[in-house]
Motif scaffolding. Structure first.
Motif: not given
Length: 255
Positions: A194-210
């Motif tokens: 869960s912890r690592s996938h939470y971190a990846v979810a946040g990174s993907l959100i930022n990457a998609f927004a950028a």
């Protein structure tokens, strides 16, 4: 997203997805798993040269191609998206990977040494018929390696907020373990990611927004908004413990 519309999404999101992972952790997975997690789950399932592997809902086959290249197994990936499989075949190159078009279930009869299901268990409203088919497809001592989105079923309010909610069917871990036992599969290994996938979810959100402008040009603003909304919900739920991401390896104990 319709099954035959996968290719535009793959092209539109590839740059953002690659940037969201640490160097060496992106292998064209369409999920929150890192390359290290894919490798760990494959290793836990005993994938090695000569081992026959069936990869269910393989998509464009990034993890499957990675596992085949790293571990030298005999690999068959199946998916219901013809456009995804076209990409998988084109990118497999000289790797000994096969890909077939199929709706799951039913599952190819096998027998296989290992069956994989990465990040797609939530798409099946009824888990036990799928698990029963998996058990039948495994030879004696065969292993089922998969991830599961663990939690109580979505409320009506949550379903209204989640795009494509008809593909999101959470399962309490106790129910999953009971179903596995009933079909002759016993868990030998599990980890909470869960912890690592939470971190990846946040990174993907930022990457998609950028990369939003380029992505919207290819798939449209509505699809991009739904993509971001879904990822934000997953991020919130993983942070709050509403959903846990669990990786498991279960072994066939009886015919």
């Amino acid at each position: 997203m319709k099954q035959d519309e996968r290719a535009p999404f793959v092209r539109a999101l590839r740059r953002a997805r690659a940037s969201a992972y640490a160097p060496g952790k992106f292998v064209e997975q369409e999920s929150f798993m890192s390359a290290a997690e894919i490798r760990a789950l494959a290793g836990g399932a005993g994938i090695a040269p000569g081992v026959s592997v069936l990869d269910l809902c393989c998509g464009i086959g990034g993890p499957g191609r990675f596992i085949t290249r790293e571990l030298g197994c005999t690999y068959l990936g199946v998916d219901f998206s013809s456009s995804a499989l076209d990409i998988a075949r084109a990118r497999a190159g000289d790797l000994p990977c096969r890909f077939e078009l199929a709706r799951i279930p039913p599952i190819p009869p096998g027998p296989f040494d290992v069956v994989l299901l990465f990040e797609t268990m939530l798409a099946f409203p009824e888990k036990e018929p799928l698990l029963r088919d998996v058990s039948r497809a495994l030879g004696p001592g065969g292993r089922f390696a998969f991830t599961v989105e663990e939690g109580l079923p979505l409320t009506e309010s949550e379903r209204e907020r989640m795009p494509d909610a008809d593909t999101v069917w959470l399962t309490p871990l106790g129910e999953m373990l009971t179903c596995l036992e009933r079909v002759g599969l016993r868990v030998r290994w599990q980890e909470d990611w869960s912890r690592s996938h939470y971190a990846v979810a946040g990174s993907l959100i930022n990457a998609f927004a950028a990369d939003a402008t380029a992505i919207a040009e290819q798939i449209g603003h509505k699809a991009l908004e739904e993509l971001l909304a879904a990822h934000r919900l997953w991020s919130d739920w993983l942070r709050e413990g509403r959903v846990r991401k669990i990786a498991l390896v279960a072994e066939k104990t009886a015919d």
